[in-house]
Design a protein around this motif. Structure first.
Motif, PDB file in Angstrom:
ATOM      1  N   UNK A   2      -5.045  78.952  44.595  1.00 50.43           N
ATOM      2  CA  UNK A   2      -4.681  77.844  44.023  1.00 50.43           C
ATOM      3  C   UNK A   2      -3.519  78.031  43.114  1.00 50.43           C
ATOM      4  N   UNK A   3      -3.389  79.320  42.469  1.00 48.66           N
ATOM      5  CA  UNK A   3      -2.461  79.499  41.612  1.00 48.66           C
ATOM      6  C   UNK A   3      -1.334  80.294  42.501  1.00 48.66           C
ATOM      7  N   UNK A   4      -1.613  81.330  43.292  1.00 44.85           N
ATOM      8  CA  UNK A   4      -0.454  81.915  44.126  1.00 44.85           C
ATOM      9  C   UNK A   4      -0.708  82.004  45.656  1.00 44.85           C
ATOM     10  N   UNK A   5      -0.605  81.005  46.267  1.00 50.27           N
ATOM     11  CA  UNK A   5      -0.508  80.689  47.648  1.00 50.27           C
ATOM     12  C   UNK A   5       0.231  81.550  48.429  1.00 50.27           C
ATOM     13  N   UNK A   6       1.436  81.974  47.755  1.00 48.28           N
ATOM     14  CA  UNK A   6       2.235  82.915  48.316  1.00 48.28           C
ATOM     15  C   UNK A   6       1.713  84.303  48.637  1.00 48.28           C
ATOM     16  N   UNK A   7       0.555  84.837  48.000  1.00 49.26           N
ATOM     17  CA  UNK A   7       0.253  86.077  48.094  1.00 49.26           C
ATOM     18  C   UNK A   7       0.184  86.753  49.429  1.00 49.26           C
ATOM     19  N   UNK A   8      -0.448  85.942  50.316  1.00 48.74           N
ATOM     20  CA  UNK A   8      -0.517  86.701  51.861  1.00 48.74           C
ATOM     21  C   UNK A   8       0.796  86.843  52.032  1.00 48.74           C
ATOM     22  N   UNK A   9       1.970  86.019  51.964  1.00 47.23           N
ATOM     23  CA  UNK A   9       3.181  85.958  52.718  1.00 47.23           C
ATOM     24  C   UNK A   9       3.780  87.283  51.820  1.00 47.23           C
ATOM     25  N   UNK A  10       3.714  87.228  50.577  1.00 47.81           N
ATOM     26  CA  UNK A  10       4.437  88.355  49.835  1.00 47.81           C
ATOM     27  C   UNK A  10       3.866  89.613  50.423  1.00 47.81           C
ATOM     28  N   UNK A  11       2.609  89.839  50.641  1.00 47.57           N
ATOM     29  CA  UNK A  11       2.164  91.382  50.908  1.00 47.57           C
ATOM     30  C   UNK A  11       2.631  91.531  52.406  1.00 47.57           C
TER      31      UNK A  11
ATOM     32  N   UNK B  90     -28.909  94.815  46.825  1.00 50.97           N
ATOM     33  CA  UNK B  90     -28.350  94.013  47.828  1.00 50.97           C
ATOM     34  C   UNK B  90     -27.646  92.874  47.238  1.00 50.97           C
ATOM     35  N   UNK B  91     -28.535  92.499  46.081  1.00 53.29           N
ATOM     36  CA  UNK B  91     -28.192  91.073  45.368  1.00 53.29           C
ATOM     37  C   UNK B  91     -27.127  91.585  44.720  1.00 53.29           C
ATOM     38  N   UNK B  92     -26.779  92.671  44.174  1.00 58.01           N
ATOM     39  CA  UNK B  92     -25.532  93.109  43.512  1.00 58.01           C
ATOM     40  C   UNK B  92     -24.393  92.967  44.500  1.00 58.01           C
ATOM     41  N   UNK B  93     -24.491  93.321  45.813  1.00 58.18           N
ATOM     42  CA  UNK B  93     -23.626  93.675  46.693  1.00 58.18           C
ATOM     43  C   UNK B  93     -23.096  91.988  46.960  1.00 58.18           C
ATOM     44  N   UNK B  94     -24.238  91.264  47.275  1.00 67.39           N
ATOM     45  CA  UNK B  94     -23.716  89.693  47.551  1.00 67.39           C
ATOM     46  C   UNK B  94     -22.878  89.121  46.468  1.00 67.39           C
ATOM     47  N   UNK B  95     -23.560  89.326  45.180  1.00 65.89           N
ATOM     48  CA  UNK B  95     -22.830  88.927  43.948  1.00 65.89           C
ATOM     49  C   UNK B  95     -21.658  89.289  43.950  1.00 65.89           C
ATOM     50  N   UNK B  96     -20.995  90.768  44.238  1.00 64.27           N
ATOM     51  CA  UNK B  96     -19.648  91.223  44.321  1.00 64.27           C
ATOM     52  C   UNK B  96     -18.699  90.449  45.364  1.00 64.27           C
ATOM     53  N   UNK B  97     -19.368  90.210  46.307  1.00 62.89           N
ATOM     54  CA  UNK B  97     -18.631  89.430  47.205  1.00 62.89           C
ATOM     55  C   UNK B  97     -18.342  88.157  46.987  1.00 62.89           C
ATOM     56  N   UNK B  98     -19.249  87.487  46.467  1.00 63.06           N
ATOM     57  CA  UNK B  98     -19.081  86.087  45.812  1.00 63.06           C
ATOM     58  C   UNK B  98     -17.998  86.054  44.824  1.00 63.06           C
ATOM     59  N   UNK B  99     -18.095  87.174  44.057  1.00 63.18           N
ATOM     60  CA  UNK B  99     -16.780  87.270  42.822  1.00 63.18           C
ATOM     61  C   UNK B  99     -15.456  87.424  43.530  1.00 63.18           C
ATOM     62  N   UNK B 100     -15.501  88.350  44.729  1.00 68.42           N
ATOM     63  CA  UNK B 100     -14.164  88.558  45.387  1.00 68.42           C
ATOM     64  C   UNK B 100     -13.652  87.075  45.668  1.00 68.42           C
ATOM     65  N   UNK B 101     -14.390  86.461  46.380  1.00 69.65           N
ATOM     66  CA  UNK B 101     -14.336  84.888  46.887  1.00 69.65           C
ATOM     67  C   UNK B 101     -13.881  83.892  45.906  1.00 69.65           C
ATOM     68  N   UNK B 102     -14.382  84.238  44.594  1.00 67.32           N
ATOM     69  CA  UNK B 102     -14.074  83.248  43.635  1.00 67.32           C
ATOM     70  C   UNK B 102     -12.656  83.618  43.176  1.00 67.32           C
ATOM     71  N   UNK B 103     -12.409  85.061  43.021  1.00 64.86           N
ATOM     72  CA  UNK B 103     -11.024  85.540  42.457  1.00 64.86           C
ATOM     73  C   UNK B 103     -10.086  85.183  43.429  1.00 64.86           C
ATOM     74  N   UNK B 104     -10.326  85.084  44.787  1.00 63.81           N
ATOM     75  CA  UNK B 104      -9.282  84.809  45.909  1.00 63.81           C
ATOM     76  C   UNK B 104      -9.318  83.315  45.867  1.00 63.81           C
ATOM     77  N   UNK B 105     -10.172  82.395  45.469  1.00 62.67           N
ATOM     78  CA  UNK B 105      -9.886  81.216  45.604  1.00 62.67           C
ATOM     79  C   UNK B 105      -9.110  80.662  44.364  1.00 62.67           C
ATOM     80  N   UNK B 106      -9.099  81.241  43.389  1.00 63.45           N
ATOM     81  CA  UNK B 106      -8.112  81.091  42.101  1.00 63.45           C
ATOM     82  C   UNK B 106      -6.733  81.371  42.535  1.00 63.45           C
ATOM     83  N   UNK B 107      -6.807  82.894  43.393  1.00 60.41           N
ATOM     84  CA  UNK B 107      -5.356  83.300  43.440  1.00 60.41           C
ATOM     85  C   UNK B 107      -4.734  82.262  44.623  1.00 60.41           C
TER      86      UNK B 107
END
Ligand SMILES: C[S@@+](CC[C@H](N)C(=O)[O-])C[C@H]1O[C@@H](n2cnc3c(N)ncnc32)[C@H](O)[C@@H]1O
Length: 242
Positions: free
Chosen positions: A24-33, A5-22
């Motif tokens: 910042x750098x690509x705020x149009x991603x949701x619109x484009x998809x 479960x620690x691993x699963x939490x860590x994965x969710x945190x990493x998804x959130x960190x990746x999305x936060x960077x996206x």
């Protein structure tokens, strides 16, 4: 808390960190998809077979399965760590996804046994390829589409004129600094942001084509009705049908 479960939490945190960077750098991603999904002329309850080229952390595939919940996705990526994050993001929907870890420049080998697809999509992945590699991947994708199938790509493009590219890059850097609001040292000012982007793009081997090169490449790959469905500065949603 167990190790799992620690691993699963860590994965969710990493998804959130990746999305936060996206964001910042690509705020149009949701619109484009959203645009890429809206273009697809299928009923929401259709049981489609789809292929994601460069699934990454699974943003597009999650949105695809939310839109077409009866569908199945074959999701390709070369980075095992990204696929792990995609599984974490997808949760129960991961059961509808057949992950294939490998290079999408070797699609025939990677997709051995797979039948045709109704939809082939990709976001922010194909600009890592050379012109010739992208032509070959697009031609393979076109050949894998069933009659009536669609290819949709949300990705980066380069400007034709150097002066326009410079202006768009300035607008890009300004936007990132504004969104970072002084909270991220990577994007503290213009010089730091430019340095970060240049290093990242060199590491990742970015080589975006111009929009016209992209459209010609898709037509030459055998796609019909190739069009630009959305464009803002250096980001575009393009596609065509079998
Ligand atoms: C910038 S990420 C985008 C991920 C996701 N599609 C999104 O919109 O967030 C690019 C992804 O493409 C994958 N990728 C790049 N080149 C690849 C290749 N030749 N074969 C397979 N995957 C590749 C990377 O591993 C990475 O996960």
């Amino acid at each position: 808390m167990s190790r799992k479960s620690i691993g699963a939490y860590d994965l969710r945190e990493r998804v959130a960190a990746y999305d936060a960077d996206m964001e910042l750098m690509h705020p149009n991603r949701p619109k484009m998809v959203q645009i890429a999904l809206e273009v697809l002329p299928f009923d929401r309850d259709a049981a489609l077979s789809a292929l994601d080229l460069g699934v990454g952390t699974g943003y597009f595939t999650t949105r695809f399965l939310e839109t077409f919940p009866q569908s199945k996705v074959c999701a390709v990526d070369g980075a095992e760590g990204m696929v792990e994050l995609a599984r974490a993001r997808l949760g129960k929907r991961a059961a509808s996804v057949d992950f294939r870890i490998g290079d999408f420049r070797e699609l025939p080998k990677l997709l051995a046994g797979a039948e045709g697809f109704d939809v082939i999509y990709s976001s922010y992945a194909l600009h890592h390829l050379t012109h010739e590699e992208k032509r070959a991947v697009a031609a393979e994708a076109a050949a894998l589409l069933r009659p009536g199938g669609w290819f949709m790509n949300a990705d980066i493009v380069a400007a034709e004129a150097p002066a326009v590219e410079r202006r768009i890059q300035d607008i890009r850097v300004h936007g990132i600094i504004e969104r970072a609001r002084g909270l991220d040292p990577r994007f503290a000012d213009h010089a730091a942001t430019r340095r970060f982007l240049d290093e990242m793009e060199a590491n990742e081997g970015d080589q975006p084509l111009t929009l016209q090169e992209d459209l010609t490449l898709l037509r030459n790959a055998g796609l019909r009705d190739v069009a630009v469905f959305w464009l803002e500065y250096r980001e575009a949603v393009t596609g065509g049908r079998a």
